[in-house]
Scaffold this active site. Structure first.
Site, mmCIF file in Angstrom:
data_model
loop_
_atom_site.group_PDB
_atom_site.id
_atom_site.type_symbol
_atom_site.label_atom_id
_atom_site.label_comp_id
_atom_site.label_asym_id
_atom_site.label_seq_id
_atom_site.Cartn_x
_atom_site.Cartn_y
_atom_site.Cartn_z
ATOM 1 N N GLN A 28 -7.709 -22.170 -38.157
ATOM 2 C CA GLN A 28 -8.798 -20.902 -37.502
ATOM 3 C C GLN A 28 -9.097 -21.152 -36.109
ATOM 4 O OE1 GLN A 28 -9.206 -17.952 -38.884
ATOM 5 N NE2 GLN A 28 -8.145 -18.403 -40.832
ATOM 6 N N GLN A 86 -20.338 -29.330 -41.510
ATOM 7 C CA GLN A 86 -21.230 -28.383 -40.554
ATOM 8 C C GLN A 86 -22.580 -28.636 -40.412
ATOM 9 O OE1 GLN A 86 -20.548 -24.069 -41.274
ATOM 10 N NE2 GLN A 86 -18.378 -24.277 -41.220
ATOM 11 N N HIS A 108 -17.211 -18.271 -42.552
ATOM 12 C CA HIS A 108 -17.446 -18.485 -43.962
ATOM 13 C C HIS A 108 -19.060 -18.550 -44.129
ATOM 14 C CE1 HIS A 108 -17.368 -19.080 -48.251
ATOM 15 N NE2 HIS A 108 -17.295 -20.489 -48.092
ATOM 16 N N SER A 252 12.124 -6.707 -64.786
ATOM 17 C CA SER A 252 12.722 -6.148 -65.762
ATOM 18 C C SER A 252 11.786 -5.510 -66.869
ATOM 19 C CB SER A 252 13.675 -7.229 -66.578
ATOM 20 O OG SER A 252 12.735 -8.500 -67.225
#
Length: 331
Positions: A28, A86, A108, A252
């Protein structure tokens, strides 16, 4: 229905006089930094001493500084580091440089929502979370498009927090596709739930269980791999392109009938009860506490589980079969 915001709803000029520090230059980080740079923003990168990413960032024309120096220079600090590191980086290298009027940003909400990071009251705290990996954020931007983003405001000290978050989202290309407003709580809890129940935990367990069932019944492991793992992408691509209805329209009649009549026997009431339990563990903070404690004690259980999973027979079978796939060799 949630409202989407686009280019005309966001004003990138709000960030014109701001220096943006991207802390981290991984998947990121590189996408945010380069997209913002190409959008005309002043971008610097903050990395730890000796980071292998420093050369890549410099080669891309970005100025690289130690994290604390980048935090001091920046008006907007976007933390794009793994959740588990973090708190320490923030406490030691970022928090001392958070002066009134600065903007602290995340992709986040984990550390803010679960109280691992407690910012001062005089800064804006926002989130801009692209719903796609970094390479896609970068590639679509270069193509004149973008990846949808979530954005949220945890703290609006300046009164401009929302506009600033939307401007940042525009700078990385998010408003080209559309951005959706949420909260740190909603983003964090739904993101963790999706990872644990469907995308990572649920899917991994389903693939392995299917593979093991066929192999135990005497079928060749290679066929079990094809049927239970390899073809997952074929089905998921159809779902992503047009939803479950599109997938069912493309398979299918035999497969569709089996879907309707056998699928509910896999996801039973007991399965749904476990889903609810997992959600409750996320909401209560139990999972977050487990994760934080695991990292504080050196990740012994995590490391053991990672090793055990890597040794599953499906990995060895897959390694041999993937050598046959010419399209993978071209990457």
């Amino acid at each position: 229905m949630a409202r989407m915001y686009y280019d005309s709803d966001a004003n990138l000029d709000i960030l014109n006089d701001k220096t943006i520090a991207i802390i981290g230059y991984g998947s990121q980080g590189h996408a945010h930094a380069l997209n913002l740079k190409d959008s005309g923003s002043k971008v610097i990168v903050g990395l730890y001493s000796g980071s292998k990413s420093a050369t890549k960032a410099k080669d891309a024309g970005l100025d690289v500084y130690p994290v604390d120096e980048a935090a001091e220079k920046a008006d907007l600090i976007m933390i794009l580091l793994p959740d588990e590191v973090q708190k320490t980086v923030y406490k030691n290298q970022i928090e001392p440089h958070l002066k009134e009027g600065k903007i602290l940003a995340f992709a986040h909400g984990f550390n803010i929502h679960f109280g691992q990071i407690i910012p001062p009251e005089n800064v804006d705290v926002v989130m801009v979370a692209p719903k796609g990996p970094g390479h896609l954020v970068r590639r679509t931007y270069e193509q004149g498009e973008g990846v949808p983003c979530l954005f949220a405001i945890f703290q609006d000290a300046s009164g401009q927090g929302r506009d600033r978050a939307m401007a940042y989202a525009k700078g990385i290309g998010g408003t080209r596709a559309g951005i959706l407003e949420t909260t740190f709580r909603e983003e964090t809890e739904t993101d963790l739930f999706g990872e644990q129940v469907v995308l990572c935990g649920g899917l991994s367990a389903l693939i392995k269980a299917g593979f093991e069932t066929l192999v135990k019944a005497g079928y060749q492991p290679e066929l079990a791999y094809f049927e239970c793992l390899h073809e997952v992408k074929l089905i998921v691509d159809l779902v992503v392109e047009g939803g479950l209805a599109n997938m069912r329209d493309s398979i299918s009649n035999t497969a569709e009938f089996g879907d309707y009549t056998r699928g509910p026997r896999i996801v039973t009431d007991e399965t749904r009860a476990q889903m609810q339990k997992i959600l409750s563990e996320i909401q209560s903070g139990q999972f977050a506490r487990e994760f934080v404690m695991e990292n504080q004690t050196g990740k012994p259980v995590f490391t053991a589980m990672r090793r055990q999973e890597a040794e599953h027979s499906i990995e060895e079978v897959g390694k041999d079969l993937r050598a046959m796939f010419s399209w993978l060799k071209k990457r």
